[in-house]
Write a protein that holds these residues in place. Structure first.
Motif, mmCIF file in Angstrom:
data_model
loop_
_atom_site.group_PDB
_atom_site.id
_atom_site.type_symbol
_atom_site.label_atom_id
_atom_site.label_comp_id
_atom_site.label_asym_id
_atom_site.label_seq_id
_atom_site.Cartn_x
_atom_site.Cartn_y
_atom_site.Cartn_z
ATOM 1 N N PHE A 199 29.036 -0.269 65.367
ATOM 2 C CA PHE A 199 30.327 -0.339 64.568
ATOM 3 C C PHE A 199 29.754 -0.958 62.906
ATOM 4 C CE2 PHE A 199 34.618 -1.059 63.043
ATOM 5 C CZ PHE A 199 35.112 0.055 63.312
ATOM 6 N N PHE A 200 29.539 -2.029 62.805
ATOM 7 C CA PHE A 200 29.494 -2.990 62.031
ATOM 8 C C PHE A 200 28.374 -2.351 60.801
ATOM 9 C CE2 PHE A 200 30.957 -7.935 63.147
ATOM 10 C CZ PHE A 200 31.940 -7.422 63.642
ATOM 11 N N GLU A 201 27.723 -1.711 61.316
ATOM 12 C CA GLU A 201 26.021 -1.001 61.040
ATOM 13 C C GLU A 201 27.339 0.473 59.953
ATOM 14 O OE1 GLU A 201 23.126 1.219 59.590
ATOM 15 O OE2 GLU A 201 24.544 2.161 61.538
ATOM 16 N N ARG A 202 27.851 0.898 60.466
ATOM 17 C CA ARG A 202 28.782 2.133 60.566
ATOM 18 C C ARG A 202 29.218 1.607 59.289
ATOM 19 N NH1 ARG A 202 25.114 3.632 63.693
ATOM 20 N NH2 ARG A 202 25.186 4.510 65.137
ATOM 21 N N VAL A 203 29.836 0.778 58.932
ATOM 22 C CA VAL A 203 30.880 0.492 57.882
ATOM 23 C C VAL A 203 29.809 -0.494 56.591
ATOM 24 C CG1 VAL A 203 33.677 -0.968 57.405
ATOM 25 C CG2 VAL A 203 33.075 -0.324 59.918
ATOM 26 N N PHE A 204 29.554 -1.413 56.709
ATOM 27 C CA PHE A 204 28.553 -2.013 56.707
ATOM 28 C C PHE A 204 27.451 -1.185 55.117
ATOM 29 C CE2 PHE A 204 29.942 -6.228 58.391
ATOM 30 C CZ PHE A 204 30.429 -6.957 56.764
ATOM 31 N N SER A 205 26.975 -0.223 56.268
ATOM 32 C CA SER A 205 26.095 0.726 55.481
ATOM 33 C C SER A 205 26.749 1.575 54.629
ATOM 34 C CB SER A 205 25.224 1.222 56.230
ATOM 35 O OG SER A 205 24.701 0.153 57.056
ATOM 36 N N ARG A 206 28.105 1.827 54.940
ATOM 37 C CA ARG A 206 28.599 3.031 54.437
ATOM 38 C C ARG A 206 28.029 4.550 54.242
ATOM 39 N NH1 ARG A 206 29.883 1.301 49.288
ATOM 40 N NH2 ARG A 206 29.700 -1.137 49.858
ATOM 41 N N GLY A 207 27.494 4.810 54.846
ATOM 42 C CA GLY A 207 27.117 6.369 55.448
ATOM 43 C C GLY A 207 26.032 6.588 54.116
ATOM 44 N N GLY A 208 24.928 4.638 53.661
ATOM 45 C CA GLY A 208 23.743 4.884 52.561
ATOM 46 C C GLY A 208 23.018 4.338 54.145
ATOM 47 N N ASP A 209 21.700 4.094 53.351
ATOM 48 C CA ASP A 209 20.264 3.635 53.847
ATOM 49 C C ASP A 209 20.972 2.920 54.915
ATOM 50 O OD1 ASP A 209 18.993 4.546 52.053
ATOM 51 O OD2 ASP A 209 18.563 2.855 51.290
ATOM 52 N N PRO A 210 20.685 3.194 56.665
ATOM 53 C CA PRO A 210 21.287 2.271 57.445
ATOM 54 C C PRO A 210 20.406 1.232 57.660
ATOM 55 C CG PRO A 210 19.607 3.960 58.213
ATOM 56 C CD PRO A 210 19.441 3.720 56.746
ATOM 57 N N GLY A 211 20.960 0.275 58.454
ATOM 58 C CA GLY A 211 20.784 -0.517 58.876
ATOM 59 C C GLY A 211 21.274 -1.983 58.301
ATOM 60 N N TYR A 212 22.604 -1.922 57.519
ATOM 61 C CA TYR A 212 22.752 -2.700 56.995
ATOM 62 C C TYR A 212 24.373 -3.638 57.512
ATOM 63 C CZ TYR A 212 19.788 -1.942 53.523
ATOM 64 O OH TYR A 212 18.817 -1.561 52.500
ATOM 65 N N ILE A 213 24.292 -4.870 57.745
ATOM 66 C CA ILE A 213 25.710 -5.726 58.639
ATOM 67 C C ILE A 213 25.736 -6.409 57.806
ATOM 68 C CG2 ILE A 213 26.035 -7.088 61.162
ATOM 69 C CD1 ILE A 213 24.506 -4.327 62.088
ATOM 70 N N SER A 214 25.942 -6.617 56.364
ATOM 71 C CA SER A 214 26.788 -7.811 56.049
ATOM 72 C C SER A 214 27.191 -7.004 54.349
ATOM 73 C CB SER A 214 26.089 -8.615 55.173
ATOM 74 O OG SER A 214 24.537 -8.572 54.506
ATOM 75 N N THR A 215 28.156 -7.484 53.298
ATOM 76 C CA THR A 215 28.511 -7.872 52.411
ATOM 77 C C THR A 215 28.291 -7.174 51.206
ATOM 78 O OG1 THR A 215 28.670 -10.023 52.286
ATOM 79 C CG2 THR A 215 29.848 -8.779 50.584
ATOM 80 N N VAL A 220 23.913 -3.974 47.414
ATOM 81 C CA VAL A 220 23.986 -5.075 46.850
ATOM 82 C C VAL A 220 22.931 -6.742 46.899
ATOM 83 C CG1 VAL A 220 25.593 -7.877 47.651
ATOM 84 C CG2 VAL A 220 26.857 -5.728 46.471
ATOM 85 N N THR A 221 22.525 -5.988 48.811
ATOM 86 C CA THR A 221 21.119 -6.506 48.883
ATOM 87 C C THR A 221 20.090 -6.246 47.854
ATOM 88 O OG1 THR A 221 22.203 -5.999 51.490
ATOM 89 C CG2 THR A 221 19.686 -6.362 51.082
ATOM 90 N N ILE A 334 19.949 -17.362 49.446
ATOM 91 C CA ILE A 334 20.082 -17.164 50.775
ATOM 92 C C ILE A 334 22.504 -16.115 50.259
ATOM 93 C CG2 ILE A 334 22.949 -19.348 52.088
ATOM 94 C CD1 ILE A 334 19.754 -20.365 52.648
ATOM 95 N N THR A 335 22.303 -15.824 51.129
ATOM 96 C CA THR A 335 24.277 -15.643 50.458
ATOM 97 C C THR A 335 24.390 -15.903 52.096
ATOM 98 O OG1 THR A 335 24.193 -13.557 52.045
ATOM 99 C CG2 THR A 335 23.173 -13.021 49.738
ATOM 100 N N ASP A 336 26.059 -16.465 51.931
ATOM 101 C CA ASP A 336 26.747 -16.383 52.513
ATOM 102 C C ASP A 336 28.523 -16.615 52.634
ATOM 103 O OD1 ASP A 336 27.206 -16.825 55.391
ATOM 104 O OD2 ASP A 336 26.249 -19.060 55.126
ATOM 105 N N TYR A 337 29.271 -16.746 53.826
ATOM 106 C CA TYR A 337 30.200 -16.612 53.425
ATOM 107 C C TYR A 337 30.658 -18.000 53.485
ATOM 108 C CZ TYR A 337 31.430 -12.062 55.775
ATOM 109 O OH TYR A 337 31.320 -10.451 55.733
ATOM 110 N N CYS A 338 31.431 -18.779 52.186
ATOM 111 C CA CYS A 338 32.244 -19.837 52.014
ATOM 112 C C CYS A 338 33.184 -20.017 51.803
ATOM 113 C CB CYS A 338 31.673 -20.295 50.557
ATOM 114 S SG CYS A 338 29.756 -20.561 50.047
ATOM 115 N N ARG A 339 34.575 -21.839 52.540
ATOM 116 C CA ARG A 339 35.161 -21.748 52.100
ATOM 117 C C ARG A 339 35.837 -21.930 50.083
ATOM 118 N NH1 ARG A 339 37.605 -26.450 55.028
ATOM 119 N NH2 ARG A 339 36.315 -25.937 57.112
ATOM 120 N N THR A 340 36.661 -21.742 49.621
ATOM 121 C CA THR A 340 37.474 -22.883 48.322
ATOM 122 C C THR A 340 38.137 -23.515 48.501
ATOM 123 O OG1 THR A 340 39.264 -21.223 48.733
ATOM 124 C CG2 THR A 340 37.502 -20.297 47.948
ATOM 125 N N THR A 341 38.499 -24.297 49.690
ATOM 126 C CA THR A 341 38.715 -25.786 49.244
ATOM 127 C C THR A 341 38.558 -26.909 50.793
ATOM 128 O OG1 THR A 341 41.177 -25.130 50.221
ATOM 129 C CG2 THR A 341 40.992 -25.622 47.624
#
Ligand SMILES: C[S@@+](CC[C@H](N)C(=O)[O-])C[C@H]1O[C@@H](n2cnc3c(N)ncnc32)[C@H](O)[C@@H]1O
Length: 445
Positions: A199-215, A220-221, A334-341
């Motif tokens: 499911f994540f792959e379908r959302v993150f790849s958004r119908g473009g090149d397959p195999g992405y599970i991230s921002t 962006v990759t 590296i890319t990553d989710y971060c907190r702000t405070t």
């Protein structure tokens, strides 16, 4: 898959130590040669067929070679057990008692792969029965095996696979127990089941090149990866490679040799499917917990990891390993989710509570400082909140536009639940509780 790949699984620590080989006659020749050249002493478990290869083994090594029956093994000081063949609880308990602490058993085994063709069956994640044997083998003095890595060597039409796995003997303190249960199992069996990963792959790849599970999927990759300036033939480690989209990009666009590793066998399954259309690309996949894996010093030209390290508690230990595995002048992205405070809003508190034990966030400056403290130079830490915002917006649009298609593949409750998660994320990101960092660093020349 060639011997080279199998040999690259071997831990460095066994060199000069006692090595026990079970089923020597069936071990891949390249692997056997690599092991016997580096062993200090060899013990071969005798069977009807070992006599035929014993002379050859003796010819290829300067060390003592004993050939004995299984019942005669008394050693408790093996640095490595190499086992070719089936394994049961009894044998795995023996291996546990014969090995030195922090040493490894390497298995080359045929195994049934759980049929995972049904994407909507979260209760049956892809797993290999051997992993379960090892997870249930703690000894009286609290030593047990933990999973380190596994690679598929060959897949057969009847769904069986030949694969090689590494397990490490460790003291199972309370923390180890918790990790064993909470990290590998949770990530593989709950966070990244085959259904959720798909499911994540379908959302993150958004119908473009397959195999992405991230921002931001492929777009962006590609932008992030550019910073590594990979050259043809360079070896790149993709940590938490997910469903293989980024690995294809490294290998196709930059002609790099990619080693993609992921703790979730579901992800590696997806990655294997996605990359099946690109047999000529230089990509190897491996299921492994990057915190337990060791690669040789100076092995990689570049290390890349997109939205993975949020799952790792001991980030600095990992960064130090990255530094060791890179060649002088090697690059890290590296890319990553971060907190702000350090103080979460109530909304973020609730969001994080649902991800307790799976998400461990730092602020962007602290992240950058940790890379410097780990020995990296030219560290560049950038807060890319706007990229996260835009990516999340596009994913929400895609979810709405493609709902009909998603419902053909996934049940309604599942799609609704995840659509809510994505909508909720808009608020967290909009409130600047959650941000996204891009980190570039180098190992000094
Ligand atoms: C958000 S996904 C990102 C996938 C991929 N990097 C991409 O950009 O599409 C995070 C991935 O990290 C993997 N992961 C988390 N902890 C890991 C660990 N300790 N060792 C290896 N992989 C890990 C997860 O299984 C998951 O596939």
């Amino acid at each position: 898959m060639g011997s080279g790949t199998l040999v690259s699984l071997l831990p460095g620590d066994f060199i000069g130590g006692n090595v026990l080989i079970v089923g020597a006659d069936g071990v891949d020749k390249g692997l056997l040669d690599a092991v016997i050249k580096k062993a200090g002493k060899l013990t071969i478990i005798e069977n009807e067929r070992t006599a035929a290869i014993l002379d050859e083994i003796r010819k290829n090594t300067n060390c003592d070679v004993d050939c004995i029956k299984m019942e005669q093994v008394i050693g408790v000081d093996y640095s490595l057990v190499l086992c070719n063949g089936m394994l049961d609880m009894e044998l795995s308990s023996k291996f546990l008692s014969w090995l030195l602490p922090d040493c490894y058993v390497m298995l080359v085994t045929h195994c049934d792969k759980v049929d995972e063709s049904a994407v909507d069956n979260p209760d049956k994640p892809t797993t290999y029965s051997l992993e379960s044997v090892f997870k249930t083998t703690p000894s009286k003095n609290s030593y047990g095996f933990v999973f380190v890595a596994s690679r598929i060597i060959e897949t057969y039409e009847d769904h069986r696979v030949l694969y090689s796995s590494m397990f490490k003997k460790v003291l199972l303190g309370p923390e180890q127990d918790r990790r064993l249960d909470s990290l590998h199992d949770v990530l593989n069996d709950k966070t990244y089941t085959k259904k959720i990963s798909t499911f994540f792959e379908r959302v993150f790849s958004r119908g473009g090149d397959p195999g992405y599970i991230s921002t931001g999927g492929a777009e962006v990759t590609e932008e992030c990866m550019r910073r590594l300036d990979l050259q043809p033939g360079q070896r790149v480690l993709d940590v938490g490679c997910g469903a293989g989209g980024p690995a294809i990009l490294h290998a196709k666009k930059y002609k790099a040799h990619v080693v993609g590793v992921d703790i979730s066998s579901n992800m590696i399954d997806l990655a294997t499917e996605v990359t099946a259309n690109y047999p000529d690309l230089n990509i190897e996949f491996e299921v492994c917990d990057i915190e337990r894996r060791e690669f040789p010093e100076g092995y990689f030209d570049a290390i890349y990891s997109k939205d993975v390290i949020l799952h790792i508690v001991r980030k600095q230990e990992l960064f130090k390993k990255f530094l060791k595995w890179l060649k002088p002048g090697g690059k890290l992205l590296i890319t990553d989710y971060c907190r702000t405070t350090n103080d979460f809003s109530d909304m973020m508190e609730a969001y994080m509570k649902k991800r307790a034990n799976v998400w461990f966030l730092l602020t962007v400056p602290v992240y950058g400082q940790l890379l410097k403290d780990s020995g990296f130079v030219n560290v560049d830490a950038q807060d890319k909140h706007a990229v996260l915002c835009e990516s999340n917006k596009q994913e929400n649009i895609h979810l709405a536009n493609k709902r009909h298609d998603l419902l053909k593949e996934f049940d309604q409750q599942f799609v609704d639940d995840w659509t809510d998660v994505w909508k909720n994320k808009v608020k967290i990101i909009g409130n600047k509780d959650l941000t996204w960092g891009v980190f570039y660093a180098e190992k000094c020349q």
